[in-house]
Design a protein around this motif. Structure first.
Motif, mmCIF file in Angstrom:
data_model
loop_
_atom_site.group_PDB
_atom_site.id
_atom_site.type_symbol
_atom_site.label_atom_id
_atom_site.label_comp_id
_atom_site.label_asym_id
_atom_site.label_seq_id
_atom_site.Cartn_x
_atom_site.Cartn_y
_atom_site.Cartn_z
ATOM 1 N N VAL A 1 68.364 -15.003 14.643
ATOM 2 C CA VAL A 1 69.380 -15.977 15.066
ATOM 3 C C VAL A 1 70.664 -15.807 14.253
ATOM 4 O O VAL A 1 71.774 -15.775 14.798
ATOM 5 N N SER A 2 70.516 -15.694 12.927
ATOM 6 C CA SER A 2 71.709 -15.535 12.083
ATOM 7 C C SER A 2 72.400 -14.207 12.359
ATOM 8 O O SER A 2 73.636 -14.119 12.351
ATOM 9 N N GLY A 3 71.612 -13.125 12.649
ATOM 10 C CA GLY A 3 72.221 -11.843 12.997
ATOM 11 C C GLY A 3 72.972 -11.913 14.313
ATOM 12 O O GLY A 3 74.049 -11.324 14.469
ATOM 13 N N ALA A 4 72.412 -12.627 15.307
ATOM 14 C CA ALA A 4 73.095 -12.779 16.596
ATOM 15 C C ALA A 4 74.401 -13.556 16.433
ATOM 16 O O ALA A 4 75.419 -13.229 17.069
ATOM 17 N N MET A 5 74.367 -14.586 15.585
ATOM 18 C CA MET A 5 75.600 -15.339 15.341
ATOM 19 C C MET A 5 76.661 -14.448 14.694
ATOM 20 O O MET A 5 77.847 -14.502 15.055
ATOM 21 N N GLY A 6 76.232 -13.608 13.742
ATOM 22 C CA GLY A 6 77.182 -12.679 13.120
ATOM 23 C C GLY A 6 77.705 -11.659 14.105
ATOM 24 O O GLY A 6 78.886 -11.283 14.068
ATOM 25 N N LEU A 7 76.824 -11.177 15.029
ATOM 26 C CA LEU A 7 77.250 -10.217 16.048
ATOM 27 C C LEU A 7 78.294 -10.822 16.974
ATOM 28 O O LEU A 7 79.319 -10.186 17.286
ATOM 29 N N ILE A 8 78.054 -12.041 17.411
ATOM 30 C CA ILE A 8 79.015 -12.706 18.310
ATOM 31 C C ILE A 8 80.357 -12.899 17.611
ATOM 32 O O ILE A 8 81.427 -12.636 18.185
ATOM 33 N N LEU A 9 80.323 -13.334 16.359
ATOM 34 C CA LEU A 9 81.572 -13.515 15.608
ATOM 35 C C LEU A 9 82.301 -12.192 15.410
ATOM 36 O O LEU A 9 83.531 -12.117 15.525
ATOM 37 N N GLY A 10 81.537 -11.118 15.140
ATOM 38 C CA GLY A 10 82.168 -9.811 14.979
ATOM 39 C C GLY A 10 82.825 -9.317 16.251
ATOM 40 O O GLY A 10 83.919 -8.741 16.226
ATOM 41 N N LEU A 11 82.169 -9.542 17.409
ATOM 42 C CA LEU A 11 82.768 -9.119 18.687
ATOM 43 C C LEU A 11 84.022 -9.918 19.010
ATOM 44 O O LEU A 11 84.992 -9.382 19.577
ATOM 45 N N ILE A 12 84.022 -11.209 18.656
ATOM 46 C CA ILE A 12 85.234 -12.016 18.892
ATOM 47 C C ILE A 12 86.393 -11.481 18.069
ATOM 48 O O ILE A 12 87.521 -11.323 18.562
ATOM 49 N N ILE A 13 86.139 -11.178 16.805
ATOM 50 C CA ILE A 13 87.201 -10.635 15.941
ATOM 51 C C ILE A 13 87.671 -9.286 16.475
ATOM 52 O O ILE A 13 88.881 -8.981 16.481
ATOM 53 N N ALA A 14 86.721 -8.434 16.933
ATOM 54 C CA ALA A 14 87.093 -7.115 17.453
ATOM 55 C C ALA A 14 87.986 -7.232 18.683
ATOM 56 O O ALA A 14 88.970 -6.491 18.830
ATOM 57 N N ASN A 15 87.671 -8.156 19.582
ATOM 58 C CA ASN A 15 88.506 -8.327 20.788
ATOM 59 C C ASN A 15 89.896 -8.860 20.447
ATOM 60 O O ASN A 15 90.894 -8.461 21.054
ATOM 61 N N LEU A 16 89.956 -9.762 19.476
ATOM 62 C CA LEU A 16 91.268 -10.279 19.081
ATOM 63 C C LEU A 16 92.134 -9.193 18.462
ATOM 64 O O LEU A 16 93.347 -9.113 18.732
ATOM 65 N N LEU A 17 91.525 -8.347 17.641
ATOM 66 C CA LEU A 17 92.299 -7.252 17.036
ATOM 67 C C LEU A 17 92.615 -6.157 18.046
ATOM 68 O O LEU A 17 93.709 -5.585 18.046
ATOM 69 N N GLY A 18 91.627 -5.843 18.936
ATOM 70 C CA GLY A 18 91.857 -4.769 19.905
ATOM 71 C C GLY A 18 92.931 -5.098 20.915
ATOM 72 O O GLY A 18 93.616 -4.192 21.422
ATOM 73 N N ALA A 19 93.103 -6.365 21.224
ATOM 74 C CA ALA A 19 94.136 -6.749 22.196
ATOM 75 C C ALA A 19 95.533 -6.416 21.693
ATOM 76 O O ALA A 19 96.469 -6.224 22.491
ATOM 77 N N SER A 20 95.711 -6.337 20.387
ATOM 78 C CA SER A 20 97.034 -6.035 19.827
ATOM 79 C C SER A 20 97.380 -4.559 19.944
ATOM 80 O O SER A 20 98.557 -4.189 19.889
ATOM 81 N N PHE A 21 96.376 -3.696 20.088
ATOM 82 C CA PHE A 21 96.635 -2.246 20.103
ATOM 83 C C PHE A 21 96.356 -1.617 21.472
ATOM 84 O O PHE A 21 96.465 -0.406 21.611
ATOM 85 N N ILE A 22 96.019 -2.411 22.471
ATOM 86 C CA ILE A 22 95.605 -1.847 23.757
ATOM 87 C C ILE A 22 96.746 -1.159 24.494
ATOM 88 O O ILE A 22 96.524 -0.277 25.336
#
Length: 374
Positions: free
Chosen positions: A83-104
């Motif tokens: 459960v804690s790993g899934a929460m970390g995975l979801i948070l990591g994907l959110i951060i990745a999408n926010l950063l990736g949108a700036s360089f797309i």
């Protein structure tokens, strides 16, 4: 049936890929006999489908191996870690999408940056989530159900949890100590300790095999007869090979002491700041105190290291070295304690025969002591 269906799907995907590549390549081919383009496209599609069918076997086997490894790793994880790993995975994907949108919108590499960022931050989120699960779950400690479940798992928040090592399980005295009520709380048995016990129980050496089976029987006795909460800790430390080092790492992780009678493990754990409960030290601590000048009766059963010495033992296993006691071999005599030596291996008592003391002091000998002197 499912296997052949997957191979058929991969073949169709290979054919579709070949068809798309052939159509793209033939855009620049403007000359040629009628129908040549269609024939070439059909040939490339057929070859691509055939290649997909041949490679599908290896792709399916490789995929199954990866799935099995992933399943084995997930089975070793507790529900709390998943459960804690899934929460970390979801948070990591959110951060990745926010950063990736700036360089797309960058030319050439822009569309690939969000993909790379998702892989990187997703992995980091999962890794940090599983390793920092105690801190994550501590945020939910305000909910009584979650905190009670966490305590039931015997983790760091479980009061009085103690970790057993292989030597103390095989020794067997831990069952007697638990029966007296001096040990409370959850007893944690790591899975790698159970694996070591199983290897010992399956050994070709009869002595080792008996010791391993004795340890397994002792665990069943503790769990079934003594009514103690015994928890099998499934997580392993695959980057470590030594069992003692794994025990120290686990004790640091759970903030729980180690129950052992292994001298080397005791010293290693102390160097790492881990609390150790050594049952040998407990046994020495509860032995009756003997002071110089006290009298006791001991049976001399063998020679000592020095000339003229005799050696006997008390009921608790304490060794008594009797000066000038060799002449009383096989006899039970009264001795006077001269000194007591406490060592890391136990306690040694030095004494001398009482009859010799009386003779040197010119005291009258009691009846029955003449035979010892003859």
């Amino acid at each position: 049936m499912l296997y052949m269906l997957l191979r058929g799907i991969i073949s169709l995907m290979g054919g579709a890929l070949g068809f798309a590549l052939a159509q793209t390549a033939l855009r620049w081919w403007v000359t040629g006999p009628p129908g040549a383009k269609q024939s070439l496209v059909a040939l490339v599609t057929l070859l691509a489908a055939l290649a997909g069918f041949i490679l599908s076997r290896y792709l399916i086997e490789a995929t199954l191996q990866i799935v099995r490894r992933l399943e084995n790793k997930l089975q070793r994880l507790s529900a709390q870690e998943i459960v804690s790993g899934a929460m970390g995975l979801i948070l990591g994907l959110i951060i990745a999408n926010l950063l990736g949108a700036s360089f797309i919108h960058l030319p050439w590499i822009g569309p690939y940056i969000p993909m790379a960022a998702s892989i990187l931050f997703g992995y980091l989120g999962w890794s940090l989530g599983t390793k920092r699960r105690e801190e994550i779950w501590s945020l939910f400690s305000i909910f009584p159900k979650l905190s009670s479940k966490d305590k039931a798992k015997g983790g760091a928040s479980s009061p009085g949890a103690k970790i057993l090592d292989t030597s103390v399980i095989i020794d067997g005295r831990i069952a007697d100590i638990i029966r007296t009520g001096f040990l409370e709380g959850t007893i944690i048995v790591p899975s790698f300790v159970l694996e070591e016990l199983r290897h010992i129980a399956d050994s070709s050496d009869i002595l080792k095999r008996n010791r391993g089976r004795r340890g397994l029987d002792m665990l069943n006795k503790i769990r079934k007869e003594l009514g103690v909460n015994v928890k099998i800790y499934e997580e392993d430390f695959e980057d470590i090979t030594e069992v003692d080092t794994k025990l120290v790492r686990l004790a640091q992780k759970l903030k729980a002491p180690i129950l052992t009678n292994d001298y080397n493990l005791n010293k290693v754990a102390e160097l790492h700041g881990v609390k150790v409960l050594n049952i040998n030290e407990l046994a020495n601590a509860v032995k009756p105190i003997v002071l110089p000048g006290e009298e006791m009766t001991v049976q001399v059963i063998k020679d000592g290291k020095e000339a003229g010495q005799g050696v006997g033992y008390l009921d608790d296993g304490t060794m008594i070295v009797v000066e000038n006691g060799r002449r009383f071999m096989g006899q039970s005599i009264a001795v006077l304690v001269t000194s007591v030596l406490q060592t890391s291996a136990g306690r040694m008592i030095f004494a001398r025969p009482k009859v010799l003391e009386r003779k040197n002091n010119h005291q009258p000998l009691e009846r029955g002591e003449y035979q010892c002197l003859s």
